[in-house]
Motif scaffolding. Structure first.
Motif, PDB file in Angstrom:
ATOM      1  N   LEU A 290       0.830  -1.213   0.000  1.00 31.43           N
ATOM      2  CA  LEU A 290       0.000   0.000   0.000  1.00 31.43           C
ATOM      3  C   LEU A 290       0.860   1.256   0.000  1.00 31.43           C
ATOM      4  O   LEU A 290       0.344   2.365  -0.116  1.00 31.43           O
ATOM      5  CB  LEU A 290      -0.918  -0.001   1.231  1.00 31.43           C
ATOM      6  CG  LEU A 290      -1.918  -1.145   1.337  1.00 31.43           C
ATOM      7  CD1 LEU A 290      -2.844  -0.942   2.535  1.00 31.43           C
ATOM      8  CD2 LEU A 290      -2.741  -1.294   0.058  1.00 31.43           C
ATOM      9  N   GLN A 291       2.174   1.086   0.137  1.00 35.94           N
ATOM     10  CA  GLN A 291       3.075   2.229   0.133  1.00 35.94           C
ATOM     11  C   GLN A 291       3.380   2.696  -1.284  1.00 35.94           C
ATOM     12  O   GLN A 291       3.690   3.861  -1.510  1.00 35.94           O
ATOM     13  CB  GLN A 291       4.398   1.883   0.849  1.00 35.94           C
ATOM     14  CG  GLN A 291       4.310   1.933   2.377  1.00 35.94           C
ATOM     15  CD  GLN A 291       3.417   0.837   2.933  1.00 35.94           C
ATOM     16  OE1 GLN A 291       3.605  -0.335   2.604  1.00 35.94           O
ATOM     17  NE2 GLN A 291       2.454   1.210   3.764  1.00 35.94           N
TER      18      GLN A 291
ATOM     19  N   ASN B   1      -8.506   1.398   5.361  1.00 38.04           N
ATOM     20  CA  ASN B   1      -7.717   0.652   6.346  1.00 38.04           C
ATOM     21  C   ASN B   1      -6.242   0.741   5.977  1.00 38.04           C
ATOM     22  O   ASN B   1      -5.682  -0.189   5.385  1.00 38.04           O
ATOM     23  CB  ASN B   1      -8.170  -0.810   6.394  1.00 38.04           C
ATOM     24  CG  ASN B   1      -7.434  -1.613   7.454  1.00 38.04           C
ATOM     25  OD1 ASN B   1      -6.719  -1.063   8.281  1.00 38.04           O
ATOM     26  ND2 ASN B   1      -7.595  -2.926   7.414  1.00 38.04           N
ATOM     27  N   PRO B   2      -5.586   1.844   6.310  1.00 39.67           N
ATOM     28  CA  PRO B   2      -4.198   2.058   5.899  1.00 39.67           C
ATOM     29  C   PRO B   2      -3.228   1.009   6.430  1.00 39.67           C
ATOM     30  O   PRO B   2      -2.137   0.843   5.896  1.00 39.67           O
ATOM     31  CB  PRO B   2      -3.866   3.452   6.447  1.00 39.67           C
ATOM     32  CG  PRO B   2      -4.883   3.701   7.506  1.00 39.67           C
ATOM     33  CD  PRO B   2      -6.118   2.984   7.076  1.00 39.67           C
ATOM     34  N   ASP B   3      -3.618   0.295   7.488  1.00 45.79           N
ATOM     35  CA  ASP B   3      -2.764  -0.761   8.030  1.00 45.79           C
ATOM     36  C   ASP B   3      -3.112  -2.138   7.461  1.00 45.79           C
ATOM     37  O   ASP B   3      -2.570  -3.158   7.896  1.00 45.79           O
ATOM     38  CB  ASP B   3      -2.888  -0.809   9.566  1.00 45.79           C
ATOM     39  CG  ASP B   3      -2.375   0.461  10.229  1.00 45.79           C
ATOM     40  OD1 ASP B   3      -1.391   1.032   9.712  1.00 45.79           O
ATOM     41  OD2 ASP B   3      -2.962   0.888  11.242  1.00 45.79           O
ATOM     42  N   GLY B   4      -4.032  -2.156   6.509  1.00 47.65           N
ATOM     43  CA  GLY B   4      -4.469  -3.425   5.935  1.00 47.65           C
ATOM     44  C   GLY B   4      -3.410  -4.040   5.042  1.00 47.65           C
ATOM     45  O   GLY B   4      -2.424  -3.411   4.658  1.00 47.65           O
ATOM     46  N   ASN B   5      -3.624  -5.306   4.714  1.00 44.90           N
ATOM     47  CA  ASN B   5      -2.708  -6.040   3.852  1.00 44.90           C
ATOM     48  C   ASN B   5      -3.531  -6.631   2.703  1.00 44.90           C
ATOM     49  O   ASN B   5      -4.407  -7.474   2.923  1.00 44.90           O
ATOM     50  CB  ASN B   5      -2.010  -7.151   4.641  1.00 44.90           C
ATOM     51  CG  ASN B   5      -0.962  -7.896   3.818  1.00 44.90           C
ATOM     52  OD1 ASN B   5      -1.250  -8.467   2.785  1.00 44.90           O
ATOM     53  ND2 ASN B   5       0.281  -7.890   4.310  1.00 44.90           N
TER      54      ASN B   5
ATOM     55  N   LYS C 196      -6.398  -1.148  -4.175  1.00 47.22           N
ATOM     56  CA  LYS C 196      -5.509  -0.680  -3.109  1.00 47.22           C
ATOM     57  C   LYS C 196      -5.793   0.766  -2.716  1.00 47.22           C
ATOM     58  O   LYS C 196      -5.555   1.164  -1.573  1.00 47.22           O
ATOM     59  CB  LYS C 196      -4.052  -0.842  -3.541  1.00 47.22           C
ATOM     60  CG  LYS C 196      -3.645  -2.297  -3.763  1.00 47.22           C
ATOM     61  CD  LYS C 196      -2.136  -2.461  -3.824  1.00 47.22           C
ATOM     62  CE  LYS C 196      -1.522  -1.731  -4.973  1.00 47.22           C
ATOM     63  NZ  LYS C 196      -0.050  -1.943  -5.048  1.00 47.22           N
ATOM     64  N   ARG C 197      -6.338   1.556  -3.644  1.00 47.99           N
ATOM     65  CA  ARG C 197      -6.667   2.941  -3.332  1.00 47.99           C
ATOM     66  C   ARG C 197      -7.759   2.997  -2.270  1.00 47.99           C
ATOM     67  O   ARG C 197      -7.694   3.805  -1.342  1.00 47.99           O
ATOM     68  CB  ARG C 197      -7.113   3.671  -4.598  1.00 47.99           C
ATOM     69  CG  ARG C 197      -6.058   3.754  -5.685  1.00 47.99           C
ATOM     70  CD  ARG C 197      -6.651   4.115  -7.025  1.00 47.99           C
ATOM     71  NE  ARG C 197      -7.612   3.113  -7.492  1.00 47.99           N
ATOM     72  CZ  ARG C 197      -8.201   3.135  -8.686  1.00 47.99           C
ATOM     73  NH1 ARG C 197      -7.908   4.124  -9.537  1.00 47.99           N
ATOM     74  NH2 ARG C 197      -9.061   2.203  -9.041  1.00 47.99           N
ATOM     75  N   SER C 198      -8.751   2.148  -2.396  1.00 46.58           N
ATOM     76  CA  SER C 198      -9.833   2.097  -1.410  1.00 46.58           C
ATOM     77  C   SER C 198      -9.343   1.500  -0.098  1.00 46.58           C
ATOM     78  O   SER C 198      -9.731   1.952   0.980  1.00 46.58           O
ATOM     79  CB  SER C 198     -11.007   1.280  -1.945  1.00 46.58           C
ATOM     80  OG  SER C 198     -11.574   1.906  -3.078  1.00 46.58           O
ATOM     81  N   LEU C 199      -8.504   0.471  -0.192  1.00 45.93           N
ATOM     82  CA  LEU C 199      -8.021  -0.177   1.023  1.00 45.93           C
ATOM     83  C   LEU C 199      -7.182   0.773   1.865  1.00 45.93           C
ATOM     84  O   LEU C 199      -7.362   0.842   3.087  1.00 45.93           O
ATOM     85  CB  LEU C 199      -7.203  -1.425   0.667  1.00 45.93           C
ATOM     86  CG  LEU C 199      -6.652  -2.222   1.856  1.00 45.93           C
ATOM     87  CD1 LEU C 199      -7.785  -2.695   2.765  1.00 45.93           C
ATOM     88  CD2 LEU C 199      -5.821  -3.412   1.364  1.00 45.93           C
ATOM     89  N   VAL C 200      -6.292   1.528   1.220  1.00 47.46           N
ATOM     90  CA  VAL C 200      -5.444   2.438   1.983  1.00 47.46           C
ATOM     91  C   VAL C 200      -6.262   3.575   2.587  1.00 47.46           C
ATOM     92  O   VAL C 200      -5.921   4.122   3.643  1.00 47.46           O
ATOM     93  CB  VAL C 200      -4.307   2.990   1.088  1.00 47.46           C
ATOM     94  CG1 VAL C 200      -4.810   4.052   0.125  1.00 47.46           C
ATOM     95  CG2 VAL C 200      -3.173   3.539   1.937  1.00 47.46           C
ATOM     96  N   LYS C 201      -7.383   3.907   1.944  1.00 52.39           N
ATOM     97  CA  LYS C 201      -8.260   4.948   2.472  1.00 52.39           C
ATOM     98  C   LYS C 201      -9.073   4.438   3.658  1.00 52.39           C
ATOM     99  O   LYS C 201      -9.225   5.131   4.672  1.00 52.39           O
ATOM    100  CB  LYS C 201      -9.207   5.439   1.369  1.00 52.39           C
ATOM    101  CG  LYS C 201     -10.116   6.581   1.790  1.00 52.39           C
ATOM    102  CD  LYS C 201     -11.092   6.931   0.672  1.00 52.39           C
ATOM    103  CE  LYS C 201     -10.374   7.301  -0.610  1.00 52.39           C
ATOM    104  NZ  LYS C 201     -11.328   7.691  -1.689  1.00 52.39           N
TER     105      LYS C 201
END
Length: 296
Positions: free
Chosen positions: A57-58, A155-159, A148-153
């Protein structure tokens, strides 16, 4: 010798990919009988896994901001008696030997051993035969695509990998339950990515199996880590399916012939009577769930 004559000569020497009489062919495609007896501790299915995109996500590539995990679920007899020999003969036909590992990225970019095409017709024949093997192969496809754009928004700590893994494992259990194989051990084969990544993946895999899943139940799965260069027909086929799924999710209106050949493979509502339909949100999962689909 002219190019056309050389191509014709090579064609005459090729090994037919599928050599079965119709009666045996029908049995193989219907998956009967099984490799494992009814009393076996192992299920009748084996699962090969591959991915497309970076799960980090980085670093999010704006041209391909998704991570795709694909489970290819094979019945063991069909896999061992049909798919493996067909893929071996395919390699003999095009390379003269079978010590080639098929990688979608290298094929697409004509890198390394895949810089072999004498003409456009040769390349098309190569891809046509490979597509034919995929179309003929009777496997069930279960995939999860993570935006990944939605996931980082959200749940930024998600995998992304772990999220996709849990989704696919839960759906795999549903499929195996339908086949009455959910009480037996099913092996899931993944490619090695590095000691740290593999240790983290195995830990998450065990957590999901131990009940940390949406079903809240124990899952009788086991994981096998295979080296990238291992001669596994299942892993090589799995490598070919993940990217077309990601492209279909990102650009659904764009022509995608590779995805079209995969549509009948997706786990779907209605079983074999409805192949190619009703797979969105079932065999082909997307996070976050599109509004047009029912929630997972």
């Amino acid at each position: 010798m002219s190019g056309s004559k050389q191509d014709s000569s090579n064609k005459d020497q090729q090994l037919p990919l599928f050599e079965f009489d119709q009666e045996n062919l029908d049995k193989l495609r219907d998956h009967q009988p099984s490799v494992d007896g009814e009393d076996s501790q192992f299920s009748k299915y084996i699962v090969y896994v591959d991915e497309s995109g970076d799960h980090s996500l980085q670093s999010i590539d704006p041209q391909y901001p998704v991570f795709v995990l694909a489970f290819c679920v094979f019945h063991k007899r069909h896999y061992s008696e049909v798919i493996v020999p067909a893929l071996e003969k395919f390699k003999f036909n095009h390379f003269g030997h079978d010590q080639v590992v098929l990688h979608e990225n290298e094929i697409r970019r004509r890198k390394g051993q895949f810089n072999i095409f004498r003409s456009r017709a040769h390349q098309q024949a190569f891809m046509g035969e490979l597509t034919k093997i995929i179309e003929f192969s009777n496997f069930v496809l279960i995939s999860a695509t993570i935006d990944k754009r939605s996931l980082v928004k959200n749940n930024p700590d998600g995998n992304a990998y772990h999220l996709a893994l849990a989704l696919c494992m839960e759906k795999l259990h549903e499929f195996l339950t339908e086949k009455e194989q959910n009480k037996k051990r099913t092996y899931i084969v993944v490619e090695r990515r590095g000691n740290k990544e593999d240790d983290e993946l195995e830990l998450e895999f065990r957590r999901v199996c131990d009940g940390n899943n949406a079903l809240g139940i124990h899952l009788p799965f086991d994981i096998i880590f295979a080296h990238k260069q291992v001669m596994s027909s299942g892993l090589q086929l799995a490598d070919l399916v993940a990217r077309p799924i990601g492209l279909k999710t990102l650009r659904p209106e764009q022509e995608n012939r590779a995805f079209e050949s995969l549509q009948p493979k997706f786990y779907c509502e209605g079983g074999r009577c409805s192949v190619g339909e009703g797979y969105e949100g079932i065999g082909m999962m997307v996070y976050p769930t599109p509004k047009s689909e029912k929630p997972q």
